[in-house]
Motif scaffolding. Structure first.
Motif, PDB file in Angstrom:
ATOM      1  N   TYR A 146     -20.214   5.585   1.832  1.00 24.34           N
ATOM      2  CA  TYR A 146     -19.324   6.474   1.072  1.00 24.34           C
ATOM      3  C   TYR A 146     -18.179   5.685   0.433  1.00 24.34           C
ATOM      4  O   TYR A 146     -17.745   5.992  -0.684  1.00 24.34           O
ATOM      5  CB  TYR A 146     -18.765   7.569   1.984  1.00 24.34           C
ATOM      6  N   ALA A 147     -17.681   4.658   1.134  1.00 29.91           N
ATOM      7  CA  ALA A 147     -16.631   3.830   0.539  1.00 29.91           C
ATOM      8  C   ALA A 147     -17.159   3.070  -0.668  1.00 29.91           C
ATOM      9  O   ALA A 147     -16.421   2.809  -1.632  1.00 29.91           O
ATOM     10  CB  ALA A 147     -16.086   2.863   1.585  1.00 29.91           C
ATOM     11  N   PHE A 148     -18.433   2.696  -0.630  1.00 27.96           N
ATOM     12  CA  PHE A 148     -19.062   2.039  -1.779  1.00 27.96           C
ATOM     13  C   PHE A 148     -19.259   3.019  -2.933  1.00 27.96           C
ATOM     14  O   PHE A 148     -19.030   2.682  -4.112  1.00 27.96           O
ATOM     15  CB  PHE A 148     -20.415   1.456  -1.349  1.00 27.96           C
ATOM     16  N   ALA A 149     -19.662   4.251  -2.610  1.00 28.59           N
ATOM     17  CA  ALA A 149     -19.989   5.236  -3.650  1.00 28.59           C
ATOM     18  C   ALA A 149     -18.754   5.894  -4.246  1.00 28.59           C
ATOM     19  O   ALA A 149     -18.780   6.316  -5.409  1.00 28.59           O
ATOM     20  CB  ALA A 149     -20.928   6.299  -3.081  1.00 28.59           C
ATOM     21  N   PHE A 150     -17.657   6.003  -3.481  1.00 24.47           N
ATOM     22  CA  PHE A 150     -16.438   6.677  -3.945  1.00 24.47           C
ATOM     23  C   PHE A 150     -15.276   5.684  -3.827  1.00 24.47           C
ATOM     24  O   PHE A 150     -14.785   5.420  -2.730  1.00 24.47           O
ATOM     25  CB  PHE A 150     -16.165   7.930  -3.123  1.00 24.47           C
ATOM     26  N   SER A 151     -14.830   5.183  -4.921  1.00 25.41           N
ATOM     27  CA  SER A 151     -13.862   4.079  -4.929  1.00 25.41           C
ATOM     28  C   SER A 151     -12.509   4.458  -4.336  1.00 25.41           C
ATOM     29  O   SER A 151     -11.778   3.590  -3.851  1.00 25.41           O
ATOM     30  CB  SER A 151     -13.668   3.559  -6.358  1.00 25.41           C
TER      31      SER A 151
END
Length: 311
Positions: A135-140
């Motif tokens: 999720y940290a990768f997908a949502f900056s």
């Protein structure tokens, strides 16, 4: 919640059971509930503690019990937090670690690989940690910190009220209700790392405010090895006091404890290294086991007095 409120935070809790001091109630397993709470509260940060857990006896009786609920609740909260761009502190668990020939303490550098009896809850925690990274990768705008606490005990432990099998509330309750000799499950030389709940709350508050914490994984424990015999001795001392305990030990042949090794027990060793949390977060535990047990016993007795259970 009390720790964060004392620091000046505007704290909103979520509980399906309606815990006190919680201003919003909802079952996080239900689709859409997490998003609705985020829309209403608009939090800056989230501390995710929701899980379905129990001691080793409970887990053996409910081998699939923690899996679905913990997974669904966490996934719903993670996605809502990621889409809202919040910071999130996730309470994982020390059961993600293997037991490599009793080589301890466990450090964050160990590869997560839960022991067979913990592959249910431990495997879910490992997966959820990796899900946070996705999720940290997908949502900056989304960021997270993972805390891996060891055996947490203290006031409010639900183990006083149900059959979850947590060792501290179980032994404290039975000792205070007059069980002598006190029957302790398993071997006396099993080693654990017990951490008081207020120290965990301090770690959460520190992780929320430390600018260098985000994206990190930190063990949260006492950093001290304690055998089950030492734990039981501390509990009996707190309940009976030194003079009465000496009398009881003399009456029962030198010990007011008996160990039932036929009962199910967990792995023989579990102690965490907390050096990473000390160095990066500047956090360290402050409550000793003896002090923590006394505080927990005082809370338990106060609860019983309110219920009319003690004179």
């Amino acid at each position: 919640m009390r720790r964060l409120a004392a620091a000046g935070a505007d704290v909103v809790g979520s509980s399906s059971s309606g815990i006190k001091n919680s201003t919003s109630h909802g079952d996080l397993r239900v689709p859409g509930i997490a998003e609705r709470l985020f829309d209403i509260v608009k939090p800056d940060a989230v501390v995710h503690c929701a899980a379905k857990l129990g001691g080793v006896a409970w887990q053996r009786a409910n081998p699939a019990g923690p899996i679905t609920d913990t997974l669904v609740m966490s996934a719903n909260v993670f996605e809502a937090a990621a889409r809202a761009g919040c910071r999130l502190v996730f309470l994982s668990s020390c059961v993600v670690y293997p037991v490599p020939s009793n080589v301890y303490p466990a450090s964050e550098g160990w590869e997560p690989s839960p022991e067979p009896q913990y592959r249910g809850v431990g495997g879910i925690k490992v997966y959820l940690e990796s899900l946070l990274a996705y999720y940290a990768f997908a949502f900056s705008k989304f960021s997270y910190t993972i805390l891996r606490p060891t055996a947490v005990y203290g006031p409010g432990d639900r183990g006083f009220a149900d059959d979850s099998g947590h060792v501290v509330p179980d032994l404290l309750r039975r000792a205070d209700c007059g069980e002598v000799p006190l029957v302790v499950w398993g071997r006396p030389d099993i080693v654990r790392d017990f951490v008081y709940v207020d120290d965990v709350a301090d770690a959460v508050a520190t992780a929320l405010t430390a600018s260098n914490a985000w994206g990190g994984i930190y063990n949260i424990g006492s950093g001290t090895r304690t055998t089950i015999r030492q734990l039981a001795d501390e509990i009996m001392l707190a309940v009976h006091g030194p003079h009465v305990l000496v009398e009881l030990e003399e009456r029962y042949g030198g010990s007011a404890l008996t160990f039932d090794e036929s009962k199910p027990t967990a792995i023989p060793w579990r102690v965490l290294s907390i050096e990473h949390a000390r160095e990066v977060l500047g956090w360290k535990p402050t409550v000793t086991l003896a002090d923590g047990i006394c505080r927990t016993l005082s809370w338990w007795r106060a609860q019983q007095q309110m219920k009319g259970g003690r004179t």
